[in-house]
Design a protein around this motif. Structure first.
Motif, PDB file in Angstrom:
ATOM      1  N   ASP A 192       0.828  -1.204   0.000  1.00 29.77           N
ATOM      2  CA  ASP A 192       0.000   0.000   0.000  1.00 29.77           C
ATOM      3  C   ASP A 192       0.863   1.254   0.000  1.00 29.77           C
ATOM      4  N   GLU A 193       2.008   1.204   0.674  1.00 29.86           N
ATOM      5  CA  GLU A 193       2.988   2.288   0.648  1.00 29.86           C
ATOM      6  C   GLU A 193       4.267   1.788  -0.026  1.00 29.86           C
ATOM      7  N   VAL A 194       5.098   2.735  -0.437  1.00 27.84           N
ATOM      8  CA  VAL A 194       6.344   2.371  -1.120  1.00 27.84           C
ATOM      9  C   VAL A 194       7.286   1.645  -0.166  1.00 27.84           C
ATOM     10  N   GLN A 195       7.263   2.023   1.096  1.00 31.56           N
ATOM     11  CA  GLN A 195       8.145   1.404   2.080  1.00 31.56           C
ATOM     12  C   GLN A 195       7.331   0.854   3.249  1.00 31.56           C
ATOM     13  N   ARG A 196       7.921  -0.123   3.939  1.00 24.96           N
ATOM     14  CA  ARG A 196       7.348  -0.614   5.178  1.00 24.96           C
ATOM     15  C   ARG A 196       8.473  -1.040   6.103  1.00 24.96           C
ATOM     16  N   ARG A 197       8.139  -1.274   7.351  1.00 27.56           N
ATOM     17  CA  ARG A 197       9.153  -1.562   8.360  1.00 27.56           C
ATOM     18  C   ARG A 197       9.430  -3.063   8.423  1.00 27.56           C
ATOM     19  N   HIS A 198      10.704  -3.381   8.514  1.00 31.58           N
ATOM     20  CA  HIS A 198      11.160  -4.763   8.654  1.00 31.58           C
ATOM     21  C   HIS A 198      11.909  -4.893   9.980  1.00 31.58           C
ATOM     22  N   GLU A 199      12.085  -6.123  10.436  1.00 30.67           N
ATOM     23  CA  GLU A 199      12.780  -6.318  11.708  1.00 30.67           C
ATOM     24  C   GLU A 199      13.489  -7.664  11.729  1.00 30.67           C
ATOM     25  N   VAL A 200      14.498  -7.752  12.601  1.00 33.04           N
ATOM     26  CA  VAL A 200      15.252  -8.977  12.806  1.00 33.04           C
ATOM     27  C   VAL A 200      15.759  -8.963  14.244  1.00 33.04           C
ATOM     28  N   VAL A 201      16.002 -10.133  14.811  1.00 34.75           N
ATOM     29  CA  VAL A 201      16.486 -10.248  16.182  1.00 34.75           C
ATOM     30  C   VAL A 201      17.964 -10.622  16.160  1.00 34.75           C
ATOM     31  N   ALA A 202      18.764  -9.890  16.938  1.00 35.73           N
ATOM     32  CA  ALA A 202      20.198 -10.164  17.063  1.00 35.73           C
ATOM     33  C   ALA A 202      20.538 -10.355  18.535  1.00 35.73           C
ATOM     34  N   GLY A 203      21.239 -11.437  18.872  1.00 36.20           N
ATOM     35  CA  GLY A 203      21.582 -11.727  20.259  1.00 36.20           C
ATOM     36  C   GLY A 203      23.070 -11.546  20.526  1.00 36.20           C
ATOM     37  N   VAL A 204      23.406 -11.069  21.726  1.00 38.04           N
ATOM     38  CA  VAL A 204      24.799 -10.918  22.164  1.00 38.04           C
ATOM     39  C   VAL A 204      24.957 -11.629  23.506  1.00 38.04           C
ATOM     40  N   SER A 205      26.187 -11.949  23.844  1.00 36.54           N
ATOM     41  CA  SER A 205      26.455 -12.685  25.088  1.00 36.54           C
ATOM     42  C   SER A 205      26.165 -11.810  26.303  1.00 36.54           C
ATOM     43  N   TYR A 206      25.993 -12.467  27.458  1.00 32.50           N
ATOM     44  CA  TYR A 206      25.618 -11.763  28.680  1.00 32.50           C
ATOM     45  C   TYR A 206      26.728 -10.868  29.220  1.00 32.50           C
ATOM     46  N   ASP A 207      27.976 -11.136  28.873  1.00 29.56           N
ATOM     47  CA  ASP A 207      29.063 -10.306  29.388  1.00 29.56           C
ATOM     48  C   ASP A 207      29.367  -9.121  28.484  1.00 29.56           C
ATOM     49  N   THR A 208      28.469  -8.792  27.580  1.00 32.28           N
ATOM     50  CA  THR A 208      28.663  -7.688  26.640  1.00 32.28           C
ATOM     51  C   THR A 208      28.078  -6.399  27.198  1.00 32.28           C
ATOM     52  N   THR A 229      17.487   5.625   6.158  1.00 34.54           N
ATOM     53  CA  THR A 229      17.899   6.136   7.464  1.00 34.54           C
ATOM     54  C   THR A 229      17.095   7.351   7.899  1.00 34.54           C
ATOM     55  N   ASP A 230      16.417   8.023   6.959  1.00 32.14           N
ATOM     56  CA  ASP A 230      15.635   9.208   7.326  1.00 32.14           C
ATOM     57  C   ASP A 230      14.445   8.842   8.217  1.00 32.14           C
ATOM     58  N   LYS A 231      13.940   7.637   8.097  1.00 32.52           N
ATOM     59  CA  LYS A 231      12.809   7.212   8.918  1.00 32.52           C
ATOM     60  C   LYS A 231      13.245   6.603  10.242  1.00 32.52           C
ATOM     61  N   GLY A 232      14.547   6.552  10.482  1.00 33.48           N
ATOM     62  CA  GLY A 232      15.033   6.084  11.765  1.00 33.48           C
ATOM     63  C   GLY A 232      15.268   4.587  11.813  1.00 33.48           C
ATOM     64  N   ILE A 233      16.182   4.201  12.701  1.00 33.17           N
ATOM     65  CA  ILE A 233      16.520   2.798  12.940  1.00 33.17           C
ATOM     66  C   ILE A 233      16.357   2.524  14.427  1.00 33.17           C
ATOM     67  N   ASP A 234      15.639   1.475  14.757  1.00 32.20           N
ATOM     68  CA  ASP A 234      15.380   1.121  16.152  1.00 32.20           C
ATOM     69  C   ASP A 234      16.216  -0.090  16.541  1.00 32.20           C
ATOM     70  N   VAL A 235      16.888   0.024  17.685  1.00 34.86           N
ATOM     71  CA  VAL A 235      17.626  -1.099  18.259  1.00 34.86           C
ATOM     72  C   VAL A 235      17.183  -1.205  19.716  1.00 34.86           C
ATOM     73  N   PHE A 236      16.312  -2.152  20.010  1.00 40.27           N
ATOM     74  CA  PHE A 236      15.755  -2.315  21.347  1.00 40.27           C
ATOM     75  C   PHE A 236      16.247  -3.624  21.963  1.00 40.27           C
ATOM     76  N   ALA A 237      16.743  -3.535  23.221  1.00 32.42           N
ATOM     77  CA  ALA A 237      16.997  -4.761  23.985  1.00 32.42           C
ATOM     78  C   ALA A 237      15.642  -5.297  24.426  1.00 32.42           C
ATOM     79  N   CYS A 238      15.286  -6.502  23.953  1.00 33.50           N
ATOM     80  CA  CYS A 238      13.900  -6.947  24.112  1.00 33.50           C
ATOM     81  C   CYS A 238      13.732  -8.179  24.987  1.00 33.50           C
ATOM     82  N   GLU A 239      14.781  -8.990  25.191  1.00 36.20           N
ATOM     83  CA  GLU A 239      14.537 -10.239  25.904  1.00 36.20           C
ATOM     84  C   GLU A 239      15.834 -10.817  26.471  1.00 36.20           C
ATOM     85  N   PHE A 240      15.720 -11.401  27.684  1.00 32.92           N
ATOM     86  CA  PHE A 240      16.795 -12.223  28.243  1.00 32.92           C
ATOM     87  C   PHE A 240      16.576 -13.651  27.763  1.00 32.92           C
ATOM     88  N   ASN A 241      17.321 -14.058  26.789  1.00 35.00           N
ATOM     89  CA  ASN A 241      17.148 -15.394  26.243  1.00 35.00           C
ATOM     90  C   ASN A 241      17.984 -16.398  27.019  1.00 35.00           C
TER      91      ASN A 241
END
Length: 303
Positions: A192-208, A229-241
């Motif tokens: 419906d719009e030219v762009q839309r938001r995509h997402e992916v999950v990235a995990g790092v070790s607990y001592d980081t 990049t004009d619409k912004g980039i979100d990086v949220f810590a979301c879960e203790f896996n």
């Protein structure tokens, strides 16, 4: 006895002659009726031919008028179909009145109304799809070329008719979807719009250091060409896996399915490369075993 038999034979012959005479009269009457109706039939055929020509001229005129506007392709198909139906109905009504002079426009319309009710009950699903097709063509959303998802069907809208919609699946097959299904159920329009938001999950070790990891991920995503990049980039810590702290990374890119796959591929590659360069571990699942009693590792090693 001879006189009685002769009388019976004569009576049978008379009945046969009467039957033949009656049949001859009926055939003669039918022939006379056909001859009398022949001029009307010829005129009706001429009317139908003129109607056919009128449909062609009206469609060309309607196309020229619509070409001057920014009318949607689906709405153009609806206008052409309605123009064709209206002219043909008028032509057929005039032809029937010419062939059967006893008919009047009022009686014909009344008969069509009763017949329409009966046909409507008999072909309820067909008329439901027909009306749904008209409403789909009238509404602004879901144009030809959009990628949609409805009831587990995902694909590109190729053609909309008054009964069904042709949806080309992403794997190449075409699905004929009844219009009532698209009208009564929620339809997700992916393009419906030219762009839309995509997402992916990235995990790092607990001592980081999470702040440092988030900054590394953000800079990596900003360097991807497909990302807006004009619409912004979100990086949220979301879960203790189980073995990592997970970040949800969100960005804006093209809305087409292939655009989403390409941008996700570039983002995952860039994030992996940036975390490796920064010495940040992307852990795989660890398993920790806990025992109630001490395990004699020395004796196990000697044996």
């Amino acid at each position: 006895m001879t006189i009685t038999a002769s009388a019976g034979a004569e009576q049978g012959l008379e009945q046969t002659f009467d039957t033949l005479a009656t049949l001859q009269d009926q055939l003669t009457g039918m022939a006379d009726g056909a001859v009398r109706a022949l001029p009307g039939l010829v005129i009706a055929l001429v009317i139908l031919f003129v109607t056919w020509i009128a449909v062609k001229i009206a469609l060309r005129a309607a196309t020229r008028v619509m070409d001057r506007t920014d009318m949607r392709p689906s709405l153009r198909n609806l206008v052409r179909t309605l123009v064709k139906l209206a002219i043909w109905l008028l032509g057929l009504m005039v032809a029937l009145i010419v062939v059967m002079p006893g008919l009047t426009p009022a009686s014909l319309i009344a008969g069509l109304g009763i017949g329409a009710v009966a046909i409507g009950f008999a072909f309820q699903d067909i008329f439901e799809n027909f009306l749904a097709g008209v409403l789909i063509m009238l509404r602004e959303k879901m144009r030809i070329g959009d990628v949609i998802e409805c009831e587990g069907i995902t694909g590109k809208v190729e053609h909309i008719t008054l009964r069904e919609t042709y949806v080309r699946k992403l794997s190449g097959e075409v699905t004929l979807v009844p219009n009532s299904m698209l009208f009564k159920n929620p339809v997700e329009i992916l393009t419906d719009e030219v762009q839309r938001r995509h997402e992916v999950v990235a995990g790092v070790s607990y001592d980081t250091d999470l702040d440092h990891a988030a900054e590394v991920i953000r800079k990596a995503v900003e360097g991807v060409e497909e990302v807006d990049t004009d619409k912004g980039i979100d990086v949220f810590a979301c879960e203790f896996n189980s073995s990592s702290v997970d970040f949800k990374v969100r960005w804006w890119a093209g809305s087409k399915p292939r655009d989403g796959h390409e941008s996700r591929d570039r983002v995952i590659r860039a994030v992996k490369r940036a975390l490796d360069d920064a010495g940040i571990e992307i852990p795989f699942p660890y398993i920790t075993h806990t025992f109630k009693e001490a395990v004699p590792l020395g004796k196990a090693a000697e044996s």
